[in-house]
Design an enzyme around this catalytic site. Structure first.
Site, PDB file in Angstrom:
ATOM      1  N   LYS A  13     -55.532  50.024  38.214  1.00 43.51           N
ATOM      2  CA  LYS A  13     -56.929  50.435  38.437  1.00 43.51           C
ATOM      3  C   LYS A  13     -57.005  51.796  39.120  1.00 43.51           C
ATOM      4  O   LYS A  13     -57.745  52.671  38.702  1.00 43.51           O
ATOM      5  CB  LYS A  13     -57.671  49.416  39.331  1.00 43.51           C
ATOM      6  N   ARG A  88     -64.992  42.438  44.222  1.00 45.20           N
ATOM      7  CA  ARG A  88     -63.835  41.577  44.075  1.00 45.20           C
ATOM      8  C   ARG A  88     -64.213  40.108  44.145  1.00 45.20           C
ATOM      9  O   ARG A  88     -63.335  39.252  44.028  1.00 45.20           O
ATOM     10  CB  ARG A  88     -62.862  41.866  45.205  1.00 45.20           C
ATOM     11  N   ARG A 127     -44.103  50.380  43.505  1.00 42.81           N
ATOM     12  CA  ARG A 127     -45.190  51.278  43.927  1.00 42.81           C
ATOM     13  C   ARG A 127     -44.832  51.927  45.264  1.00 42.81           C
ATOM     14  O   ARG A 127     -44.338  51.281  46.155  1.00 42.81           O
ATOM     15  CB  ARG A 127     -46.506  50.502  44.059  1.00 42.81           C
ATOM     16  N   ARG A 160     -46.070  49.823  50.631  1.00 45.93           N
ATOM     17  CA  ARG A 160     -47.119  49.214  51.454  1.00 45.93           C
ATOM     18  C   ARG A 160     -46.672  47.826  51.905  1.00 45.93           C
ATOM     19  O   ARG A 160     -46.060  47.094  51.139  1.00 45.93           O
ATOM     20  CB  ARG A 160     -48.393  49.069  50.616  1.00 45.93           C
ATOM     21  N   ARG A 171     -51.630  37.612  46.848  1.00 46.90           N
ATOM     22  CA  ARG A 171     -52.731  38.433  46.332  1.00 46.90           C
ATOM     23  C   ARG A 171     -53.070  38.063  44.892  1.00 46.90           C
ATOM     24  O   ARG A 171     -54.227  38.115  44.489  1.00 46.90           O
ATOM     25  CB  ARG A 171     -52.372  39.914  46.442  1.00 46.90           C
TER      26      ARG A 171
HETATM   27  P1  ADP Z   1     -53.983  48.992  41.278  1.00 44.86           P
HETATM   28  O1  ADP Z   1     -54.875  50.086  41.788  1.00 44.86           O
HETATM   29  O2  ADP Z   1     -54.614  48.207  40.161  1.00 44.86           O
HETATM   30  O3  ADP Z   1     -53.457  48.113  42.358  1.00 44.86           O
HETATM   31  P2  ADP Z   1     -52.050  51.136  40.763  1.00 44.86           P
HETATM   32  O4  ADP Z   1     -52.839  52.123  39.973  1.00 44.86           O
HETATM   33  O5  ADP Z   1     -51.766  51.467  42.175  1.00 44.86           O
HETATM   34  O6  ADP Z   1     -52.716  49.680  40.612  1.00 44.86           O
HETATM   35  O7  ADP Z   1     -50.680  50.886  39.986  1.00 44.86           O
HETATM   36  C1  ADP Z   1     -49.695  49.979  40.494  1.00 44.86           C
HETATM   37  C2  ADP Z   1     -48.298  50.567  40.293  1.00 44.86           C
HETATM   38  O8  ADP Z   1     -47.971  50.575  38.905  1.00 44.86           O
HETATM   39  C3  ADP Z   1     -48.162  52.012  40.779  1.00 44.86           C
HETATM   40  O9  ADP Z   1     -46.854  52.195  41.275  1.00 44.86           O
HETATM   41  C4  ADP Z   1     -48.394  52.835  39.501  1.00 44.86           C
HETATM   42  O10 ADP Z   1     -47.715  54.085  39.558  1.00 44.86           O
HETATM   43  C5  ADP Z   1     -47.802  51.916  38.426  1.00 44.86           C
HETATM   44  N1  ADP Z   1     -48.516  51.983  37.145  1.00 44.86           N
HETATM   45  C6  ADP Z   1     -49.854  52.155  36.944  1.00 44.86           C
HETATM   46  N2  ADP Z   1     -50.147  52.135  35.620  1.00 44.86           N
HETATM   47  C7  ADP Z   1     -48.979  51.927  34.964  1.00 44.86           C
HETATM   48  C8  ADP Z   1     -48.617  51.807  33.570  1.00 44.86           C
HETATM   49  N3  ADP Z   1     -49.529  51.877  32.590  1.00 44.86           N
HETATM   50  N4  ADP Z   1     -47.314  51.596  33.293  1.00 44.86           N
HETATM   51  C9  ADP Z   1     -46.385  51.494  34.296  1.00 44.86           C
HETATM   52  N5  ADP Z   1     -46.653  51.602  35.599  1.00 44.86           N
HETATM   53  C10 ADP Z   1     -47.936  51.816  35.957  1.00 44.86           C
HETATM   54  P1  ADP Z   2     -54.773  46.958  44.912  1.00 43.07           P
HETATM   55  O1  ADP Z   2     -55.163  48.341  44.451  1.00 43.07           O
HETATM   56  O2  ADP Z   2     -53.307  46.765  44.905  1.00 43.07           O
HETATM   57  O3  ADP Z   2     -55.498  45.874  44.184  1.00 43.07           O
HETATM   58  P2  ADP Z   2     -56.436  47.552  47.130  1.00 43.07           P
HETATM   59  O4  ADP Z   2     -55.963  48.823  47.723  1.00 43.07           O
HETATM   60  O5  ADP Z   2     -57.595  47.597  46.215  1.00 43.07           O
HETATM   61  O6  ADP Z   2     -55.208  46.865  46.425  1.00 43.07           O
HETATM   62  O7  ADP Z   2     -56.764  46.520  48.266  1.00 43.07           O
HETATM   63  C1  ADP Z   2     -55.873  46.231  49.308  1.00 43.07           C
HETATM   64  C2  ADP Z   2     -56.469  45.116  50.171  1.00 43.07           C
HETATM   65  O8  ADP Z   2     -57.708  45.576  50.742  1.00 43.07           O
HETATM   66  C3  ADP Z   2     -56.837  43.848  49.426  1.00 43.07           C
HETATM   67  O9  ADP Z   2     -55.740  42.962  49.285  1.00 43.07           O
HETATM   68  C4  ADP Z   2     -57.915  43.282  50.344  1.00 43.07           C
HETATM   69  O10 ADP Z   2     -57.362  42.669  51.491  1.00 43.07           O
HETATM   70  C5  ADP Z   2     -58.651  44.513  50.812  1.00 43.07           C
HETATM   71  N1  ADP Z   2     -59.801  44.846  49.940  1.00 43.07           N
HETATM   72  C6  ADP Z   2     -59.953  45.957  49.187  1.00 43.07           C
HETATM   73  N2  ADP Z   2     -61.131  45.935  48.528  1.00 43.07           N
HETATM   74  C7  ADP Z   2     -61.734  44.770  48.879  1.00 43.07           C
HETATM   75  C8  ADP Z   2     -62.974  44.141  48.537  1.00 43.07           C
HETATM   76  N3  ADP Z   2     -63.829  44.701  47.659  1.00 43.07           N
HETATM   77  N4  ADP Z   2     -63.246  42.938  49.091  1.00 43.07           N
HETATM   78  C9  ADP Z   2     -62.414  42.360  49.956  1.00 43.07           C
HETATM   79  N5  ADP Z   2     -61.228  42.884  50.314  1.00 43.07           N
HETATM   80  C10 ADP Z   2     -60.886  44.071  49.800  1.00 43.07           C
END
Ligand code: ADP
Ligand code: ADP
Ligand code: ZN
Length: 214
Positions: A13, A88, A127, A160, A171
């Site tokens: 995302k 979420r 990541r 992280r 999660r």
């Molecule tokens: P989210 O915001 O949904 O938690 P991220 O954008 O941070 O996800 O992506 C999670 C991890 O996967 C990061 O290390 C990112 O560089 C990697 N990643 C994101 N998109 C892809 C993809 N299409 N193929 C492989 N790795 C990816």
């Molecule tokens: P990822 O990109 O890997 O999905 P985020 O950076 O979006 O992770 O979120 C990290 C953490 O921050 C989540 O596991 C949650 O604890 C908190 N968080 C982020 N956005 C929200 C939300 N909209 N509602 C509740 N908790 C949230």
């Protein structure tokens, strides 16, 4: 253009939201980034949020809804925005809809980046996040030019705490229970768009551009 990014933790995302923000010149609003910035600055909100985040749990709705509702009314949001990590939960989605309705606005797209759980653990383990600017890398799929160092700001890259495997499993459970129902919610609202998130980052982005338009 007002866009919501849906998908499991690690689905990509954030990666796609940043590309969307750049191409369409709209702000990228990541609630996770907002919480991490608050933790770093030692604010009350950061202290509260951290206890949940460390356990892989969601921060309570009341700590996040007002924050986002205020953010989307700032001047830079007049041409739209891309929400990453919000809503979420169903109550968050309902609160967003209600707040927008009062402003005579509504969301345009909910883009669901679809990645099966098997791929997620692998993605999260690789990541790396920049402690300075929050940029995200992957040790295999999106490696920085110099290992452990951010290309953009030169600061250190870390795994992280909540990306450690035990917390990732928690999660994912939380995702399936509380966030996945939003797919149905936005499908019923008629704005859901699915993209295959397992392909290369650039190909995922091309699919999104195909939806949003050039
Ligand atoms: P989210 O915001 O949904 O938690 P991220 O954008 O941070 O996800 O992506 C999670 C991890 O996967 C990061 O290390 C990112 O560089 C990697 N990643 C994101 N998109 C892809 C993809 N299409 N193929 C492989 N790795 C990816
Ligand atoms: P990822 O990109 O890997 O999905 P985020 O950076 O979006 O992770 O979120 C990290 C953490 O921050 C989540 O596991 C949650 O604890 C908190 N968080 C982020 N956005 C929200 C939300 N909209 N509602 C509740 N908790 C949230
Ligand atoms: Zn950086």
């Amino acid at each position: 253009m007002k866009i919501i990014m849906l998908g499991a933790p690690g689905a990509g995302k954030g990666t796609q939201a940043k590309k969307i923000a750049e191409k369409y010149q709209i702000p990228h609003i990541s609630t996770g980034d907002i919480f991490r910035a608050n933790i770093k600055n030692g604010t009350d909100l950061g202290k509260k949020a951290k206890t949940y985040m460390d356990q892989g749990l969601l921060v309570p709705d009341e700590l996040v809804v007002d924050l986002v509702v205020d953010r989307v009314q700032q001047d830079d949001c007049t041409n739209g925005y891309v929400l990453d990590g919000f809503p979420r939960t169903i109550p968050q989605a309902e609160a967003l809809d209600a707040a927008l309705a009062k402003l005579n606005e509504k969301m345009d797209y909910a883009i669901n980046v679809d990645v099966p759980d098997e791929n997620i653990i692998n993605r999260m383990g690789g990541r790396r996040a920049c402690v300075g600017c929050g940029a995200t890398y992957h040790i295999v799929y999106n490696a920085p030019k110099a290992e452990g160092t951010c290309d953009t700001c030169g600061e250190k890259l870390i795994l992280r705490d909540d990306d450690k495997p035990e917390t990732v499993k928690k999660r994912l459970d939380v995702y399936h229970e509380q966030t996945q129902p939003l797919i149905d919610y936005y499908s019923k609202a008629g704005i859901l768009k699915d993209v295959d998130g397992t392909v290369d980052m650039e190909d995922v982005f091309q699919a999104i551009v195909g939806i949003l338009g050039e």
